[in-house]
Design a protein around this motif. Structure first.
Motif, PDB file in Angstrom:
ATOM      1  N   PHE A 519     -36.461  33.682  54.261  1.00  0.00           N
ATOM      2  CA  PHE A 519     -35.595  33.433  53.105  1.00  0.00           C
ATOM      3  C   PHE A 519     -34.129  33.333  53.550  1.00  0.00           C
ATOM      4  CE2 PHE A 519     -39.377  35.371  51.399  1.00  0.00           C
ATOM      5  CZ  PHE A 519     -39.596  34.691  50.210  1.00  0.00           C
ATOM      6  N   ILE A 520     -33.406  32.517  52.850  1.00  0.00           N
ATOM      7  CA  ILE A 520     -31.959  32.388  53.048  1.00  0.00           C
ATOM      8  C   ILE A 520     -31.301  32.444  51.673  1.00  0.00           C
ATOM      9  CG2 ILE A 520     -32.138  31.030  55.174  1.00  0.00           C
ATOM     10  CD1 ILE A 520     -31.696  28.509  53.471  1.00  0.00           C
ATOM     11  N   TRP A 521     -29.969  32.521  51.650  1.00  0.00           N
ATOM     12  CA  TRP A 521     -29.271  32.407  50.376  1.00  0.00           C
ATOM     13  C   TRP A 521     -28.559  31.055  50.325  1.00  0.00           C
ATOM     14  CZ3 TRP A 521     -24.061  31.520  50.621  1.00  0.00           C
ATOM     15  CH2 TRP A 521     -23.395  31.915  51.791  1.00  0.00           C
ATOM     16  N   LYS A 522     -28.438  30.523  49.129  1.00  0.00           N
ATOM     17  CA  LYS A 522     -27.736  29.256  48.928  1.00  0.00           C
ATOM     18  C   LYS A 522     -26.826  29.355  47.717  1.00  0.00           C
ATOM     19  CE  LYS A 522     -31.129  25.987  50.850  1.00  0.00           C
ATOM     20  NZ  LYS A 522     -31.990  24.819  50.527  1.00  0.00           N
ATOM     21  N   LYS A 523     -25.714  28.658  47.781  1.00  0.00           N
ATOM     22  CA  LYS A 523     -24.856  28.575  46.599  1.00  0.00           C
ATOM     23  C   LYS A 523     -25.594  27.809  45.514  1.00  0.00           C
ATOM     24  CE  LYS A 523     -20.188  29.172  48.365  1.00  0.00           C
ATOM     25  NZ  LYS A 523     -20.038  30.388  47.534  1.00  0.00           N
ATOM     26  N   MET A 524     -25.499  28.323  44.307  1.00  0.00           N
ATOM     27  CA  MET A 524     -26.243  27.710  43.203  1.00  0.00           C
ATOM     28  C   MET A 524     -25.584  26.420  42.722  1.00  0.00           C
ATOM     29  SD  MET A 524     -27.589  30.856  40.813  1.00  0.00           S
ATOM     30  CE  MET A 524     -26.048  31.781  40.766  1.00  0.00           C
ATOM     31  N   THR A 525     -26.422  25.457  42.422  1.00  0.00           N
ATOM     32  CA  THR A 525     -25.963  24.235  41.774  1.00  0.00           C
ATOM     33  C   THR A 525     -25.748  24.540  40.285  1.00  0.00           C
ATOM     34  OG1 THR A 525     -28.210  23.530  41.231  1.00  0.00           O
ATOM     35  CG2 THR A 525     -27.336  22.871  43.403  1.00  0.00           C
ATOM     36  N   PRO A 526     -25.058  23.672  39.558  1.00  0.00           N
ATOM     37  CA  PRO A 526     -24.888  23.901  38.114  1.00  0.00           C
ATOM     38  C   PRO A 526     -26.213  24.096  37.383  1.00  0.00           C
ATOM     39  CG  PRO A 526     -23.397  22.190  38.844  1.00  0.00           C
ATOM     40  CD  PRO A 526     -24.265  22.516  40.013  1.00  0.00           C
ATOM     41  N   GLU A 527     -27.246  23.334  37.797  1.00  0.00           N
ATOM     42  CA  GLU A 527     -28.550  23.473  37.160  1.00  0.00           C
ATOM     43  C   GLU A 527     -29.166  24.834  37.473  1.00  0.00           C
ATOM     44  OE1 GLU A 527     -31.753  22.684  34.833  1.00  0.00           O
ATOM     45  OE2 GLU A 527     -29.902  21.501  35.002  1.00  0.00           O
ATOM     46  N   GLU A 528     -29.015  25.286  38.713  1.00  0.00           N
ATOM     47  CA  GLU A 528     -29.558  26.587  39.103  1.00  0.00           C
ATOM     48  C   GLU A 528     -28.832  27.734  38.406  1.00  0.00           C
ATOM     49  OE1 GLU A 528     -31.140  25.315  43.578  1.00  0.00           O
ATOM     50  OE2 GLU A 528     -29.164  26.227  43.303  1.00  0.00           O
ATOM     51  N   LYS A 529     -27.535  27.563  38.190  1.00  0.00           N
ATOM     52  CA  LYS A 529     -26.786  28.578  37.454  1.00  0.00           C
ATOM     53  C   LYS A 529     -27.317  28.724  36.029  1.00  0.00           C
ATOM     54  CE  LYS A 529     -22.393  28.401  39.995  1.00  0.00           C
ATOM     55  NZ  LYS A 529     -20.949  28.092  39.926  1.00  0.00           N
ATOM     56  N   LYS A 530     -27.671  27.608  35.421  1.00  0.00           N
ATOM     57  CA  LYS A 530     -28.250  27.657  34.074  1.00  0.00           C
ATOM     58  C   LYS A 530     -29.589  28.397  34.093  1.00  0.00           C
ATOM     59  CE  LYS A 530     -26.095  23.360  32.418  1.00  0.00           C
ATOM     60  NZ  LYS A 530     -26.372  21.980  31.936  1.00  0.00           N
ATOM     61  N   GLU A 531     -30.389  28.127  35.126  1.00  0.00           N
ATOM     62  CA  GLU A 531     -31.683  28.795  35.252  1.00  0.00           C
ATOM     63  C   GLU A 531     -31.491  30.310  35.429  1.00  0.00           C
ATOM     64  OE1 GLU A 531     -34.218  25.165  37.389  1.00  0.00           O
ATOM     65  OE2 GLU A 531     -33.249  26.716  38.610  1.00  0.00           O
ATOM     66  N   ALA A 532     -30.515  30.686  36.266  1.00  0.00           N
ATOM     67  CA  ALA A 532     -30.242  32.109  36.504  1.00  0.00           C
ATOM     68  C   ALA A 532     -29.710  32.789  35.245  1.00  0.00           C
ATOM     69  CB  ALA A 532     -29.250  32.266  37.647  1.00  0.00           C
ATOM     70  N   GLN A 533     -28.897  32.075  34.479  1.00  0.00           N
ATOM     71  CA  GLN A 533     -28.372  32.626  33.220  1.00  0.00           C
ATOM     72  C   GLN A 533     -29.514  32.901  32.238  1.00  0.00           C
ATOM     73  OE1 GLN A 533     -25.609  33.798  32.390  1.00  0.00           O
ATOM     74  NE2 GLN A 533     -23.968  32.851  33.567  1.00  0.00           N
ATOM     75  N   LYS A 534     -30.518  32.034  32.224  1.00  0.00           N
ATOM     76  CA  LYS A 534     -31.680  32.253  31.357  1.00  0.00           C
ATOM     77  C   LYS A 534     -32.428  33.516  31.771  1.00  0.00           C
ATOM     78  CE  LYS A 534     -32.462  27.353  30.269  1.00  0.00           C
ATOM     79  NZ  LYS A 534     -33.407  26.203  30.426  1.00  0.00           N
ATOM     80  N   VAL A 535     -32.512  33.732  33.096  1.00  0.00           N
ATOM     81  CA  VAL A 535     -33.178  34.932  33.600  1.00  0.00           C
ATOM     82  C   VAL A 535     -32.428  36.180  33.127  1.00  0.00           C
ATOM     83  CG1 VAL A 535     -33.849  36.233  35.658  1.00  0.00           C
ATOM     84  CG2 VAL A 535     -34.091  33.741  35.629  1.00  0.00           C
ATOM     85  N   ILE A 536     -31.106  36.164  33.291  1.00  0.00           N
ATOM     86  CA  ILE A 536     -30.288  37.314  32.898  1.00  0.00           C
ATOM     87  C   ILE A 536     -30.366  37.539  31.389  1.00  0.00           C
ATOM     88  CG2 ILE A 536     -27.908  38.163  32.730  1.00  0.00           C
ATOM     89  CD1 ILE A 536     -27.378  36.819  35.419  1.00  0.00           C
ATOM     90  N   TYR A 537     -30.341  36.455  30.634  1.00  0.00           N
ATOM     91  CA  TYR A 537     -30.445  36.560  29.165  1.00  0.00           C
ATOM     92  C   TYR A 537     -31.775  37.205  28.777  1.00  0.00           C
ATOM     93  CZ  TYR A 537     -30.720  35.189  24.258  1.00  0.00           C
ATOM     94  OH  TYR A 537     -30.851  35.195  22.890  1.00  0.00           O
ATOM     95  N   SER A 538     -32.850  36.811  29.456  1.00  0.00           N
ATOM     96  CA  SER A 538     -34.174  37.364  29.175  1.00  0.00           C
ATOM     97  C   SER A 538     -34.231  38.849  29.523  1.00  0.00           C
ATOM     98  CB  SER A 538     -35.241  36.597  29.967  1.00  0.00           C
ATOM     99  OG  SER A 538     -36.514  37.153  29.767  1.00  0.00           O
ATOM    100  N   ILE A 539     -33.638  39.215  30.672  1.00  0.00           N
ATOM    101  CA  ILE A 539     -33.632  40.621  31.102  1.00  0.00           C
ATOM    102  C   ILE A 539     -32.845  41.487  30.126  1.00  0.00           C
ATOM    103  CG2 ILE A 539     -32.822  42.210  32.885  1.00  0.00           C
ATOM    104  CD1 ILE A 539     -33.422  39.987  34.931  1.00  0.00           C
ATOM    105  N   LYS A 540     -31.687  41.001  29.700  1.00  0.00           N
ATOM    106  CA  LYS A 540     -30.852  41.777  28.771  1.00  0.00           C
ATOM    107  C   LYS A 540     -31.527  41.932  27.422  1.00  0.00           C
ATOM    108  CE  LYS A 540     -26.314  40.906  30.827  1.00  0.00           C
ATOM    109  NZ  LYS A 540     -24.971  40.302  30.658  1.00  0.00           N
ATOM    110  N   ASN A 541     -32.262  40.925  27.005  1.00  0.00           N
ATOM    111  CA  ASN A 541     -32.995  41.044  25.748  1.00  0.00           C
ATOM    112  C   ASN A 541     -34.101  42.090  25.860  1.00  0.00           C
ATOM    113  OD1 ASN A 541     -31.519  39.240  24.285  1.00  0.00           O
ATOM    114  ND2 ASN A 541     -32.947  37.515  24.537  1.00  0.00           N
ATOM    115  N   ASP A 542     -34.720  42.178  27.052  1.00  0.00           N
ATOM    116  CA  ASP A 542     -35.759  43.187  27.275  1.00  0.00           C
ATOM    117  C   ASP A 542     -35.186  44.590  27.189  1.00  0.00           C
ATOM    118  OD1 ASP A 542     -37.712  41.319  27.608  1.00  0.00           O
ATOM    119  OD2 ASP A 542     -37.664  41.333  29.801  1.00  0.00           O
ATOM    120  N   ASP A 543     -33.932  44.742  27.637  1.00  0.00           N
ATOM    121  CA  ASP A 543     -33.323  46.070  27.691  1.00  0.00           C
ATOM    122  C   ASP A 543     -32.837  46.552  26.338  1.00  0.00           C
ATOM    123  OD1 ASP A 543     -33.804  46.177  30.382  1.00  0.00           O
ATOM    124  OD2 ASP A 543     -31.819  45.453  30.971  1.00  0.00           O
ATOM    125  N   GLN A 544     -32.770  45.662  25.378  1.00  0.00           N
ATOM    126  CA  GLN A 544     -32.265  46.052  24.057  1.00  0.00           C
ATOM    127  C   GLN A 544     -33.359  46.688  23.208  1.00  0.00           C
ATOM    128  OE1 GLN A 544     -30.516  42.518  22.406  1.00  0.00           O
ATOM    129  NE2 GLN A 544     -28.712  42.597  23.734  1.00  0.00           N
TER     130      GLN A 544
END
Length: 544
Positions: A519-544
């Protein structure tokens, strides 16, 4: 307890057989059952470390290893060595065995068990050592040799991950064989580490054994130094033990560098393993850059470093507040933390002062070398991250050296009995420690005794997770729980996803069809940032 007994019946003879193999190559660490078993632990751990670079430590590795060890155990009639134990030793060993099996059967409660130990074992048993695995979860970059050792036995012979309990049984055998009775006083304290494959227990036990061998005059520098480096490779905060063996070799035995070659080879293997999984020679320090393309992102390392500094102060100050501390504030606040941590810190410094005075009064070369070794370790710990868990072993060593000549068998058995009752009570009725020492946070995760422990060790199941995809990386996140102990791999902790978003990067497989490629790390593209934001949104909703 019953299944844990079966595990010990499988593993102990296997390690004796591997010890015979190791002794045929390198010679004896010291005579006796425990000496042969420790040689076996060293030999099989190094073998599995080499193997894990190429294949997973699954049942196809475990079964041949068991067969080979048991073959030598019966071929060379090693079982006859147990007949040499006296009746008194057999009686006390049987009692110790029952107590260890009982304490080892409780639910695990150390948080690292869920956040670090089990995820590490899952990767080792399913894939082996993975290049750049720290890019998924920085803690996976540790891949301790002890977890490699546990992983090799976790498919069949020790599925409940109680290798530490088995090591406690081996430690009891060592104490009786070598008549190092003072070490009986330590065994009940170590019950607290027997439910998880915590590296703290083996490094404390191994360091005390090596220390005792040095004091007893064991001159086998080749294997003592090799084993001390093995201890360092399990947990680098144990740097004092290879330093002590080296100083002892140079200043007491006047040896050349030749007996150190095996230990140096193990050290090189440790560095290579770390570079492979982490990108740098020593986890988690970003020093010694060899230009590995899979090393962690600098921003993630920076966040981790800041977290370590906050952990030094038990998370009672923010990183920004700590940065504003004066030199006096650093010391004063470390000594005045709320709860039990400040008491441990004060006792640690007082212990060092007492031991320093003791070494100055005794003026014995060996005690002076021990003092120098502990001082080097203490300075490094205080400089990098002065968390109490990094200097727990110092208490054992100082107690051992100060009272080595005072504790005979009778006194040690009395202390062992009293402390066993005390720590068994804590494990069985944790509500008392939760009530009277609330700042001892791990006590809040103890659950007490359950009848099913008589049959099998207690384990947790959760198995709730969500699956996401960012870029080419499809991964799982534990649902409404911060740790990924039974989440199918690849699993990413929610806290690291937030760190990756902060750094603007995300882990990606070098080959999306083959995780063995790393595995390596890569800077996120605009599309990948949107995908990651959806992940974070889903996680935060789970925590509520």
């Amino acid at each position: 307890m019953l299944l844990l007994l079966f595990s010990s019946i499988f593993i102990t003879p296997t390690l004796m057989g591997w010890g015979k193999i190791t002794e045929n190559i390198w010679g004896f660490l010291f005579q006796g059952i425990s000496g042969r078993i420790l040689s076996g632990i060293l030999g099989i751990s190094l073998t599995w470390t080499l193997i894990s670079f190429f294949i997973p430590l699954n049942i196809t590795v475990e079964v041949p290893s068991l067969v080979l060890g048991l073959f030598f155990f019966f071929k060379d009639k090693l079982y006859q060595e147990f007949y040499q134990l006296s009746k008194n030793n057999v009686a006390f060993l049987s009692l110790s065995l029952l107590i260890i099996l009982f304490t080892g059967s409780f639910y695990p409660y150390i948080l690292d068990h869920f956040g670090y130990y089990i995820p590490t074992l899952k990767w080792l048993t399913e894939y082996g050592l993975i290049k750049g695995i720290s890019n998924i979860d920085l803690t996976l970059g540790q891949m301790s040799l002890w977890h490699i050792f546990q992983a090799g036995f976790s498919n069949f012979s020790d599925p409940f991950l109680r290798i530490n309990s088995i090591l406690l049984i081996i430690y009891s055998i060592y104490i009786m064989e070598r008549k190092s009775w003072i070490q009986l006083c330590f065994v009940p304290v170590l019950f607290l580490f027997s439910q998880s494959p915590s590296p703290d227990l083996p490094v404390i036990i191994f360091s005390l054994i090596i220390l005792n061998e040095i004091i007893a005059g064991n001159q086998n520098t080749l294997l003592l130094f090799a084993f001390s480096v093995f201890v360092f490779a399990i947990k680098p905060t144990m740097i004092w033990i290879p330093v002590l063996v080296f100083l002892n070799s140079v200043f007491i035995f006047k040896n050349t560098i030749r007996p150190l070659f095996l230990g140096i080879t193990i050290l090189l293997l440790f560095f290579i393993k770390n570079i492979w999984v982490f990108g740098y020679p020593v986890f988690p320090i970003a020093i010694g850059d060899v230009g590995a393309s899979w090393k962690p992102n600098p921003e993630v390392l920076k966040i981790s470093s800041q977290f370590a500094i906050m952990k030094t102060y038990d998370m009672q100050f923010t990183y920004e507040e700590i940065q504003k501390f004066s030199a006096a504030d650093y010391i004063k606040n470390w000594f005045s933390l709320k709860g039990i941590k400040s008491k441990i810190n004060i006792i640690f410094i007082l212990s060092l002062i007492i031991f320093s005075v003791f070494a100055w009064v005794k003026k014995k070369k060996m005690i002076t070398l021990i003092w120098i070794s502990l001082l080097i370790k203490s300075i490094l710990i205080l400089a990098f991250s002065a968390q109490y868990r990094f200097f727990l072993d110092v208490f054992f060593v100082i107690f051992f050296v100060l009272l080595y000549e005072y504790f005979d068998q009778k006194k040690s058995v009395v202390v062992f009995s009293a402390l066993s009752i005390f720590f068994i009570s804590i494990l069985s009725f944790p509500e008392y420690i939760q009530q009277y020492i609330p700042s001892f946070r791990v006590g809040n995760f103890m659950t007490g005794f359950e009848e099913k422990q008589f049959y099998q060790p207690s384990t947790y199941r959760y198995q709730k997770f969500d699956t996401f995809k960012v870029g080419h990386f499809k991964f799982n996140v534990s649902h409404h729980y911060p740790y990924s102990f039974d989440t199918p791999i690849p699993a990413v902790s929610s806290s690291y996803i937030l760190d990756y978003m902060k750094a603007g990067i995300f882990p990606q497989p070098s080959d999306q069809n083959d995780f063995r490629q790393g595995f390596i790390w890569k800077k996120m593209t605009p599309e990948e940032k949107k995908e990651a934001q959806k992940v974070i949104y889903s996680i935060k909703n789970d925590d509520q």
